[in-house]
Write an enzyme that holds these catalytic residues in place. Structure first.
Site, PDB file in Angstrom:
ATOM      1  N   ALA A  32       0.862  -1.188   0.000  1.00 38.92           N
ATOM      2  CA  ALA A  32       0.000   0.000   0.000  1.00 38.92           C
ATOM      3  C   ALA A  32       0.894   1.232   0.000  1.00 38.92           C
ATOM      4  O   ALA A  32       2.109   1.133   0.206  1.00 38.92           O
ATOM      5  CB  ALA A  32      -0.889   0.012   1.238  1.00 38.92           C
ATOM      6  N   LYS A  33       0.328   2.382  -0.242  1.00 39.87           N
ATOM      7  CA  LYS A  33       1.063   3.643  -0.095  1.00 39.87           C
ATOM      8  C   LYS A  33       0.048   4.752   0.089  1.00 39.87           C
ATOM      9  O   LYS A  33      -1.088   4.648  -0.395  1.00 39.87           O
ATOM     10  CB  LYS A  33       1.891   3.926  -1.352  1.00 39.87           C
ATOM     11  CG  LYS A  33       3.036   4.872  -1.128  1.00 39.87           C
ATOM     12  CD  LYS A  33       4.203   4.134  -0.492  1.00 39.87           C
ATOM     13  CE  LYS A  33       5.438   4.977  -0.367  1.00 39.87           C
ATOM     14  NZ  LYS A  33       6.599   4.160   0.005  1.00 39.87           N
TER      15      LYS A  33
END
Ligand code: NAD
Length: 428
Positions: A113-114
């Site tokens: 994720a980011k």
């Protein structure tokens, strides 16, 4: 440096397309179906929110923010949170995707994720950044959590940002230090996190040199970037007996053909930004630094530093990617055709997320490890990952980058096929 500044067709890909360009080559080797390729290239979930924040002058400002959750079949989503004016959805998506392959190639039980907030932290006060972070936590609360999605610091965020995150999470949900990693030691951070990524650059770099039959003692290394990754990489390469010829930051660099006095340079850089004025060497531009003749080049600053235009002039045997995406897809093609070996970012800079994993494990167990244990377990994980990638490269006769994607994608797809009812039978 903009990827579109060059004419190579692959350099026109967006960052997200460039990650998937490498991935698709691995997917073809693994003979994945079109639907499987679609599933592993597209994010699982994307959240876009607008953050209303009280400014110190009594006004409001609204900041767009994104959290992209790419894949979680191997474990909770995991990835940093950056504050920068140039944050875009495409960039966050690309970085989220890279996290899935990074956690997979080193075989830690996380997905990818980011997150990013489009704001200029250099123009914001500490109080404004705290309010921004707390509003962000309230908007993210339904999709993050210690077993769901675990953010961490990234560009312009730091342990203090994570401390605010933990505190706000305690207000909206419950207290749990494992909701984020990269925390200060006093509230559940891990020893060894600061040096983790630089140490990973060293460990994978030395493993690569060994594979290529290169001598370590006295060989030369050039490092772009002298922040967290670059300065620790320089320290560790120096301690390993290599000559650090040049290092740089955004203002420019310093070069010494006999090798820089790295401990002194680190002390100097704590007080001075202009490395070119360090008396143990002469100034050098970032462009010239990248083209210096050396045994190992470690671009550890920004993305797209090497592209199809400057790749023909790179004069090294081995590149170890300390930064994320420091080489464009076009640059990668030119370098690979020239026989230059590259330890790809998803392996070379995975030290940070690996120690983040250790931090999370320590938080869940409420039992804290010594620095020696952290760094030893990190080293073991990276040796194993490098071996797996180098072996896959030999077996498939491909570059280490493509091999890293083969190893990473194979693991994610295997988990996906096991977890989804009937999926394995119907789609493969
Ligand atoms: P940092 O902010 O500590 O340091 C960045 C360095 O790059 C600084 O020395 C800065 O002056 C330099 N820089 C910026 N623009 C430049 C330019 N145009 N030319 C030359 N140098 C320039 O950041 P960091 O944590 O060291 O991260 C560096 C890279 O490594 C980023 O791509 C980051 O995403 C990646 N990375 C970091 C970690 C980590 O644990 N810190 C983990 C994985 C990947």
């Amino acid at each position: 440096m903009s990827a579109t500044a060059t004419t190579h067709p692959l350099d026109k890909l967006s960052t997200f397309e460039a990650v998937n360009h490498h991935l698709k080559a691995a997917a073809r080797r693994l003979e994945l179906s079109d639907k499987e390729v679609h599933l592993i290239t597209r994010p699982y979930r994307e959240l876009k929110v607008e953050l209303p924040v009280h400014l110190d002058n009594g006004e409001w400002a609204i900041f767009p923010a994104y959290r992209v959750q790419h894949n979680n079949v191997r474990g909770p989503f995991k990835g940093g949170l950056r504050y920068h004016p140039s944050v875009t959805e495409d960039e966050v998506r690309a970085l989220a995707t890279l996290m899935t392959w990074k956690t997979s190639v080193v075989n830690i039980p996380f997905g990818g994720a980011k997150g990013g907030v489009a704001c200029d932290p250099k123009k914001m006060s500490e109080d404004e950044l705290e309010r921004l972070t707390r509003v962000l936590v309230r908007r993210l609360d339904v999709i993050v959590g210690p077993t769901v999605d675990i953010p961490a610091p990234d560009v312009n965020t730091n342990p203090q940002t994570m401390a605010w995150f933990v505190d706000e999470w305690a207000q909206v949900a419950s207290y749990h230090p494992g909701v984020v990693t990269g925390k200060p030691l006093e509230i559940g951070g891990s020893k060894g996190r600061n040096e983790a990524t630089g140490l990973g650059v060293l460990v994978t770099g030395l493993d690569a040199m060994k594979r290529l039959g290169m001598k370590v003692e006295g060989s030369t290394v050039v490092i772009q970037g002298f922040g967290n990754v670059g300065s620790f990489a320089a320290k560790f390469f120096h301690e390993a007996g290599m000559k650090v010829l040049a290092v740089s930051n955004s203002l420019g660099g310093v070069f010494n053909a006999r090798g820089l006095d790295v401990p002194n340079l680190i002390r100097y850089s704590e007080l001075n930004r202009d490395l070119g004025k360090f008396h143990g060497g002469e100034p050098i531009s970032n462009a010239d630094l990248l083209e210096l003749r050396c045994d190992v080049l470690a671009p550890s600053a920004l993305d797209n530093a090497i592209n199809a235009k400057n790749a023909p002039k790179i004069d090294t045997k081995l590149i170890v990617e300390g930064a994320n995406s420091p080489i464009t897809a076009g640059g990668d093609q030119v370098l690979t055709e020239r026989g230059i070996h590259i330890v790809p970012d998803i392996l070379a800079n995975a030290g940070g997320v690996t120690v983040s994993y250790f931090e999370w494990v320590q938080n869940l167990q409420n039992y804290y490890w010594s620095q020696d244990r952290v760094l030893q377990e990190l080293t073991d994980i990276l040796h194993t990952a490098f071996d797996e990638v180098a072996t896959a490269a030999e077996q498939n006769q491909v570059s280490w980058r493509e091999a890293a994607f083969i190893v990473a994608v194979r693991r994610v797809v295997a988990a996906q096929r096991l977890r989804w009812y009937g999926y394995g039978k119907k789609h493969h």
